[in-house]
Structures are given as structure tokens and as C-alpha cells.
Design a protein around this motif. Structure first.
Motif, PDB file in Angstrom:
ATOM      1  N   ILE A   1       0.814  -1.218   0.000  1.00  0.00           N
ATOM      2  CA  ILE A   1       0.000   0.000   0.000  1.00  0.00           C
ATOM      3  C   ILE A   1       0.852   1.275   0.000  1.00  0.00           C
ATOM      4  O   ILE A   1       0.502   2.261  -0.654  1.00  0.00           O
ATOM      5  N   LEU A   2       1.971   1.298   0.700  1.00  0.00           N
ATOM      6  CA  LEU A   2       2.789   2.512   0.832  1.00  0.00           C
ATOM      7  C   LEU A   2       3.221   3.135  -0.492  1.00  0.00           C
ATOM      8  O   LEU A   2       3.213   4.358  -0.613  1.00  0.00           O
ATOM      9  N   PRO A   3       3.604   2.378  -1.524  1.00  0.00           N
ATOM     10  CA  PRO A   3       3.982   3.038  -2.783  1.00  0.00           C
ATOM     11  C   PRO A   3       2.877   3.908  -3.375  1.00  0.00           C
ATOM     12  O   PRO A   3       3.151   4.939  -3.977  1.00  0.00           O
ATOM     13  N   PHE A   4       1.616   3.544  -3.163  1.00  0.00           N
ATOM     14  CA  PHE A   4       0.528   4.368  -3.694  1.00  0.00           C
ATOM     15  C   PHE A   4       0.443   5.701  -2.949  1.00  0.00           C
ATOM     16  O   PHE A   4       0.138   6.728  -3.543  1.00  0.00           O
ATOM     17  N   TRP A   5       0.734   5.695  -1.651  1.00  0.00           N
ATOM     18  CA  TRP A   5       0.753   6.937  -0.874  1.00  0.00           C
ATOM     19  C   TRP A   5       1.848   7.862  -1.400  1.00  0.00           C
ATOM     20  O   TRP A   5       1.617   9.041  -1.642  1.00  0.00           O
ATOM     21  N   PHE A   6       3.054   7.321  -1.603  1.00  0.00           N
ATOM     22  CA  PHE A   6       4.166   8.143  -2.074  1.00  0.00           C
ATOM     23  C   PHE A   6       3.949   8.587  -3.517  1.00  0.00           C
ATOM     24  O   PHE A   6       4.351   9.686  -3.891  1.00  0.00           O
ATOM     25  N   LEU A   7       3.309   7.770  -4.341  1.00  0.00           N
ATOM     26  CA  LEU A   7       2.995   8.160  -5.713  1.00  0.00           C
ATOM     27  C   LEU A   7       2.025   9.337  -5.709  1.00  0.00           C
ATOM     28  O   LEU A   7       2.203  10.302  -6.449  1.00  0.00           O
TER      29      LEU A   7
ATOM     30  N   ALA B   1       3.898  12.455  -4.759  1.00  0.00           N
ATOM     31  CA  ALA B   1       4.778  12.919  -5.825  1.00  0.00           C
ATOM     32  C   ALA B   1       3.989  13.552  -6.969  1.00  0.00           C
ATOM     33  O   ALA B   1       4.476  14.462  -7.640  1.00  0.00           O
ATOM     34  N   MET B   2       2.792  13.088  -7.215  1.00  0.00           N
ATOM     35  CA  MET B   2       1.996  13.607  -8.329  1.00  0.00           C
ATOM     36  C   MET B   2       1.213  14.869  -7.958  1.00  0.00           C
ATOM     37  O   MET B   2       0.653  15.518  -8.827  1.00  0.00           O
ATOM     38  N   ASN B   3       1.156  15.211  -6.674  1.00  0.00           N
ATOM     39  CA  ASN B   3       0.416  16.383  -6.208  1.00  0.00           C
ATOM     40  C   ASN B   3       1.283  17.241  -5.292  1.00  0.00           C
ATOM     41  O   ASN B   3       0.987  17.388  -4.109  1.00  0.00           O
ATOM     42  N   PRO B   4       2.342  17.848  -5.831  1.00  0.00           N
ATOM     43  CA  PRO B   4       3.211  18.664  -4.974  1.00  0.00           C
ATOM     44  C   PRO B   4       2.513  19.945  -4.527  1.00  0.00           C
ATOM     45  O   PRO B   4       1.618  20.452  -5.202  1.00  0.00           O
TER      46      PRO B   4
END
Length: 152
Positions: free
Chosen positions: A22-28, A31-34
């Protein structure tokens, strides 16, 4: 036959696998919404309208042995094509354009939509320092503008 050990770890270790998935989706998403700080006021420098935006509210950081602060600059439509070279620095006095000729630090780079710069700075800019933008057009004319460094 092996004896089964039914302890807390054996019953719950699969939850760690779920967290890792699940964590990679949080970081993605992050990253996509700075989130950037507010833009500084737009200024007309020569024939160019420029709006600088600091990329963070943090103090300058070290980059290859020099202190720099990152900015994104928005120029008026079609203005980028009229710029031969441009530099940005944070200093008390206006720097000379010759000071930037030896290194690629502080030079604007990017596309016609936005320019990026690692503006040369001191480790801790003081109140009274300015953010200087030096623009040279294709005719060799130098345009200089500045913004006050925000007080801390």
C-alpha cells in the motif's frame, strides 16, 4: 511432524506485506500532487514579465559545494524565445553578469512553460538581501530586476 508455533508474529506478519504493497501508492500520490509556496509578485523587467515561485520554504541548501535556493520562473508568453541567457542570485548588492560566466550555477533552464534555477545564495540570507534576476536578450542588452528576500 514439525510443531507449529502460533505466536503473535506468526499470526500477523502478513499485515506487513499489505503495508509494503500500500505505501507506494501513498508516495505516488504525494509525488503527483506537490504543494508549492505562494508565488512572489510579478515584475516587468525590461520587456519581460516574470513571476518567481520558490519551490520550498526551506533555507538554501548545499549543491556541489555552493549554497543554492530553487525557484521556478514563469515568463510572459513568447518571452523565453527572446532571452539569450539569464541568471538568478541572492545577494545584498547586484552581482555582475561576468561572475556567472565561468560556472553553470544560477543559469535559468527549462521550457517555454517554466524556467528552473538554482539561485546562488549564502548559507543564511539576511534581511535586506535581494533576489536578483539578470536577463540578457539577443541584442546584448542587460535587464535587471530584484525581489526583496522575505523576512524571517
Amino acid at each position: 511432524m514439525a510443531q507449529r508455533s502460533d505466536n503473535w508474529w506468526q499470526r500477523n506478519k502478513f499485515k506487513l506485506n499489505g503495508l509494503v504493497l500500500i505505501l507506494p501508492f501513498w508516495f505516488l500520490y504525494e509525488a503527483m500532487n506537490p504543494v508549492f509556496p505562494a508565488s512572489w509578485p510579478t515584475q516587468t523587467i525590461g520587456t519581460f514579465e516574470v513571476t518567481p515561485t520558490p519551490l520550498t520554504n526551506d533555507a538554501p541548501y548545499q549543491h556541489h559545494g555552493d549554497w543554492v535556493k530553487d525557484f521556478s520562473l514563469q515568463f510572459c508568453e513568447g518571452c523565453v524565445a527572446n532571452i539569450r541567457q539569464a541568471y538568478m542570485a541572492i545577494a545584498a548588492e547586484q552581482p555582475a553578469i561576468e561572475d556567472f560566466a565561468e560556472a553553470d550555477l544560477s543559469i535559468l533552464h527549462g521550457s517555454s512553460f517554466a524556467q528552473h534555477v538554482h539561485a546562488k545564495a549564502t548559507a543564511q540570507p539576511k534581511d535586506g538581501d535581494k533576489v536578483w534576476l539578470l536577463i540578457e536578450d539577443w541584442q546584448g542588452k542587460l535587464h535587471v530586476g530584484s525581489w526583496d528576500w522575505p523576512q524571517s
